[in-house]
Design a protein around this motif. Structure first.
Motif, mmCIF file in Angstrom:
data_model
loop_
_atom_site.group_PDB
_atom_site.id
_atom_site.type_symbol
_atom_site.label_atom_id
_atom_site.label_comp_id
_atom_site.label_asym_id
_atom_site.label_seq_id
_atom_site.Cartn_x
_atom_site.Cartn_y
_atom_site.Cartn_z
ATOM 1 N N LEU A 1 -2.124 -13.576 -10.945
ATOM 2 C CA LEU A 1 -1.091 -14.457 -10.403
ATOM 3 C C LEU A 1 -0.366 -13.856 -9.199
ATOM 4 C CD1 LEU A 1 0.451 -15.540 -13.835
ATOM 5 C CD2 LEU A 1 -1.141 -16.853 -12.411
ATOM 6 N N VAL A 2 -0.386 -12.523 -9.085
ATOM 7 C CA VAL A 2 0.424 -11.884 -8.029
ATOM 8 C C VAL A 2 -0.368 -10.964 -7.103
ATOM 9 C CG1 VAL A 2 2.546 -12.009 -9.393
ATOM 10 C CG2 VAL A 2 1.071 -9.990 -9.573
ATOM 11 N N LYS A 3 -1.648 -10.771 -7.350
ATOM 12 C CA LYS A 3 -2.409 -9.827 -6.523
ATOM 13 C C LYS A 3 -2.375 -10.181 -5.045
ATOM 14 C CE LYS A 3 -5.722 -7.760 -9.695
ATOM 15 N NZ LYS A 3 -7.135 -7.562 -10.013
ATOM 16 N N TRP A 4 -2.465 -11.456 -4.740
ATOM 17 C CA TRP A 4 -2.450 -11.876 -3.339
ATOM 18 C C TRP A 4 -1.139 -11.465 -2.660
ATOM 19 C CZ3 TRP A 4 1.459 -15.126 -1.852
ATOM 20 C CH2 TRP A 4 2.161 -15.768 -2.892
ATOM 21 N N LEU A 5 -0.036 -11.505 -3.427
ATOM 22 C CA LEU A 5 1.258 -11.125 -2.877
ATOM 23 C C LEU A 5 1.367 -9.600 -2.736
ATOM 24 C CD1 LEU A 5 4.070 -11.997 -1.970
ATOM 25 C CD2 LEU A 5 4.786 -11.914 -4.371
ATOM 26 N N LEU A 6 0.877 -8.874 -3.737
ATOM 27 C CA LEU A 6 0.911 -7.418 -3.681
ATOM 28 C C LEU A 6 0.044 -6.874 -2.541
ATOM 29 C CD1 LEU A 6 0.620 -6.634 -7.507
ATOM 30 C CD2 LEU A 6 2.693 -6.575 -6.095
ATOM 31 N N ALA A 7 -0.935 -7.653 -2.120
ATOM 32 C CA ALA A 7 -1.859 -7.211 -1.076
ATOM 33 C C ALA A 7 -1.366 -7.513 0.338
ATOM 34 C CB ALA A 7 -3.226 -7.849 -1.286
ATOM 35 N N VAL A 8 -0.218 -8.145 0.486
ATOM 36 C CA VAL A 8 0.288 -8.503 1.823
ATOM 37 C C VAL A 8 0.358 -7.304 2.766
ATOM 38 C CG1 VAL A 8 2.344 -9.309 3.078
ATOM 39 C CG2 VAL A 8 1.446 -10.633 1.151
ATOM 40 N N PRO A 9 0.872 -6.135 2.328
ATOM 41 C CA PRO A 9 0.870 -4.988 3.255
ATOM 42 C C PRO A 9 -0.535 -4.632 3.745
ATOM 43 C CG PRO A 9 2.262 -4.526 1.357
ATOM 44 C CD PRO A 9 1.531 -5.808 1.057
ATOM 45 N N HIS A 10 -1.529 -4.783 2.872
ATOM 46 C CA HIS A 10 -2.904 -4.494 3.275
ATOM 47 C C HIS A 10 -3.414 -5.522 4.283
ATOM 48 C CE1 HIS A 10 -3.804 -1.110 0.708
ATOM 49 N NE2 HIS A 10 -3.242 -1.736 -0.316
ATOM 50 N N TYR A 11 -3.010 -6.765 4.134
ATOM 51 C CA TYR A 11 -3.425 -7.782 5.100
ATOM 52 C C TYR A 11 -2.871 -7.460 6.487
ATOM 53 C CZ TYR A 11 -5.083 -10.736 1.274
ATOM 54 O OH TYR A 11 -5.761 -11.233 0.197
ATOM 55 N N LEU A 12 -1.653 -6.963 6.536
ATOM 56 C CA LEU A 12 -1.059 -6.593 7.830
ATOM 57 C C LEU A 12 -1.827 -5.430 8.453
ATOM 58 C CD1 LEU A 12 2.735 -6.830 6.870
ATOM 59 C CD2 LEU A 12 1.347 -8.521 8.100
ATOM 60 N N VAL A 13 -2.176 -4.441 7.624
ATOM 61 C CA VAL A 13 -2.964 -3.313 8.113
ATOM 62 C C VAL A 13 -4.330 -3.791 8.592
ATOM 63 C CG1 VAL A 13 -4.081 -1.150 7.460
ATOM 64 C CG2 VAL A 13 -1.747 -1.624 6.687
ATOM 65 N N LEU A 14 -4.944 -4.697 7.828
ATOM 66 C CA LEU A 14 -6.272 -5.202 8.199
ATOM 67 C C LEU A 14 -6.238 -5.963 9.523
ATOM 68 C CD1 LEU A 14 -7.749 -6.323 4.762
ATOM 69 C CD2 LEU A 14 -8.722 -4.621 6.324
ATOM 70 N N ALA A 15 -5.133 -6.657 9.802
ATOM 71 C CA ALA A 15 -5.018 -7.369 11.079
ATOM 72 C C ALA A 15 -5.063 -6.378 12.242
ATOM 73 C CB ALA A 15 -3.721 -8.176 11.117
ATOM 74 N N VAL A 16 -4.350 -5.265 12.108
ATOM 75 C CA VAL A 16 -4.355 -4.230 13.151
ATOM 76 C C VAL A 16 -5.732 -3.572 13.232
ATOM 77 C CG1 VAL A 16 -3.358 -2.023 13.861
ATOM 78 C CG2 VAL A 16 -1.884 -3.812 12.909
ATOM 79 N N ASP B 1 -8.330 -3.915 -11.094
ATOM 80 C CA ASP B 1 -6.871 -3.919 -11.119
ATOM 81 C C ASP B 1 -6.294 -2.721 -10.371
ATOM 82 O OD1 ASP B 1 -6.461 -6.275 -12.496
ATOM 83 O OD2 ASP B 1 -6.347 -5.323 -14.466
ATOM 84 N N THR B 2 -7.156 -1.853 -9.885
ATOM 85 C CA THR B 2 -6.695 -0.654 -9.184
ATOM 86 C C THR B 2 -6.245 -1.020 -7.770
ATOM 87 O OG1 THR B 2 -8.279 0.673 -10.436
ATOM 88 C CG2 THR B 2 -7.318 1.677 -8.468
ATOM 89 N N TYR B 3 -4.985 -0.731 -7.473
ATOM 90 C CA TYR B 3 -4.444 -1.064 -6.155
ATOM 91 C C TYR B 3 -5.166 -0.246 -5.085
ATOM 92 C CZ TYR B 3 -0.914 -2.588 -2.795
ATOM 93 O OH TYR B 3 -0.261 -3.189 -1.738
ATOM 94 N N PRO B 4 -5.611 -0.893 -4.004
ATOM 95 C CA PRO B 4 -6.381 -0.159 -2.981
ATOM 96 C C PRO B 4 -5.531 0.864 -2.238
ATOM 97 C CG PRO B 4 -6.106 -2.483 -2.375
ATOM 98 C CD PRO B 4 -5.503 -2.312 -3.714
ATOM 99 N N PRO B 5 -6.116 1.991 -1.911
ATOM 100 C CA PRO B 5 -5.377 2.997 -1.136
ATOM 101 C C PRO B 5 -5.311 2.608 0.339
ATOM 102 C CG PRO B 5 -7.618 3.726 -1.497
ATOM 103 C CD PRO B 5 -7.482 2.433 -2.250
ATOM 104 N N PHE B 6 -4.310 3.104 1.015
ATOM 105 C CA PHE B 6 -4.202 2.906 2.463
ATOM 106 C C PHE B 6 -5.025 4.007 3.132
ATOM 107 C CE2 PHE B 6 -0.503 0.691 0.855
ATOM 108 C CZ PHE B 6 -0.432 -0.452 1.650
ATOM 109 N N SER B 7 -6.338 3.858 3.043
ATOM 110 C CA SER B 7 -7.224 4.892 3.554
ATOM 111 C C SER B 7 -8.561 4.292 3.953
ATOM 112 C CB SER B 7 -7.443 5.965 2.468
ATOM 113 O OG SER B 7 -8.449 6.854 2.852
ATOM 114 N N LEU B 8 -9.153 4.839 5.006
ATOM 115 C CA LEU B 8 -10.489 4.424 5.427
ATOM 116 C C LEU B 8 -11.564 5.335 4.835
ATOM 117 C CD1 LEU B 8 -9.952 3.736 9.251
ATOM 118 C CD2 LEU B 8 -9.555 2.210 7.330
ATOM 119 N N GLN B 9 -11.145 6.378 4.172
ATOM 120 C CA GLN B 9 -12.089 7.379 3.664
ATOM 121 C C GLN B 9 -12.802 6.905 2.405
ATOM 122 O OE1 GLN B 9 -12.617 10.174 5.537
ATOM 123 N NE2 GLN B 9 -11.202 9.150 6.911
ATOM 124 N N GLY B 10 -13.998 7.498 2.185
ATOM 125 C CA GLY B 10 -14.796 7.145 1.016
ATOM 126 C C GLY B 10 -14.320 7.873 -0.193
#
Length: 198
Positions: A125-140, A189-198
């Motif tokens: 119900l809330v994952k899309w909202l929790l992912a907003v910071p990642h969407y902003l990063v992805l835009a850049v 359910d694991t929140y994605p890291p702010f990282s490009l690394q493998g």
């Protein structure tokens, strides 16, 4: 530098950096049949994710066949994207094996997913909202990736080699995108890291 604990969605690229100089002009055209299939699979993935939403909401699980089919669609998409972006020369296979583990039908691309035995009932119900910071990063990152593709185009055109650093950036951006999509798309359910690394 890699993550201490591997993320449940993994994406890698292997292979030589040597690319024939003419390939950036034509590989996207050769990939048209694959692009059409990848588009159809993305539509199927949307339907399967919609179904998964309700299975997780009511049972706290995503059925394994559903999970594997979604994983296959992401894997196919990466194989096509890496070819279109002339990150390697080998034509991707028309491979539709539904499995969370990479079947290695394409020796250059690897996409694997760890199947979650149980998931949080409320998070869909809330994952899309929790992912907003990642969407902003992805835009850049999307803008940066466009610049990198252009630089890679001229590098291959003049040298016949894709610079390792540029390729690593593109793979990292796609990896980051996959992690965000797999989180929002109910594969983990694991929140994605702010990282490009493998």
């Amino acid at each position: 530098m890699s993550l201490a604990t591997p993320y449940p969605a993994q994406l890698h690229l292997q292979g030589t950096l040597k690319i024939a100089r003419w390939r950036p002009f034509i590989q996207w055209l050769l990939a048209v049949p694959h692009l059409l299939i990848a588009y159809a699979l993305s539509m199927l993935r949307a339907v399967l994710t919609f179904i998964a939403f309700f299975t997780v909401l009511f049972t706290r699980r995503i059925p394994r066949p559903l999970f594997d089919a979604i994983a296959m669609s992401f894997r196919y998409e990466w194989r096509v994207a890496s070819y279109v972006l002339f990150l390697h020369e080998d034509y991707p296979p028309f491979d539709f094996q539904t499995t969370a583990d990479d079947d290695r039908a394409d020796p250059h691309t690897i996409v694997t997913f760890a199947y979650p035995e149980q998931m949080s009932r409320w998070r869909p119900l809330v994952k899309w909202l929790l992912a907003v910071p990642h969407y902003l990063v992805l835009a850049v990152l999307g803008v940066a990736a466009t610049v990198v593709v252009i630089m890679g185009f001229f590098a291959v055109l003049f040298t016949g080699t894709y610079p390792q650093r540029l390729r690593d950036i593109l793979v990292g951006v796609y990896r980051y995108n996959l992690r965000v999509q797999s989180y929002v798309g109910l594969l983990t359910d694991t929140y994605p890291p702010f990282s490009l690394q493998g």
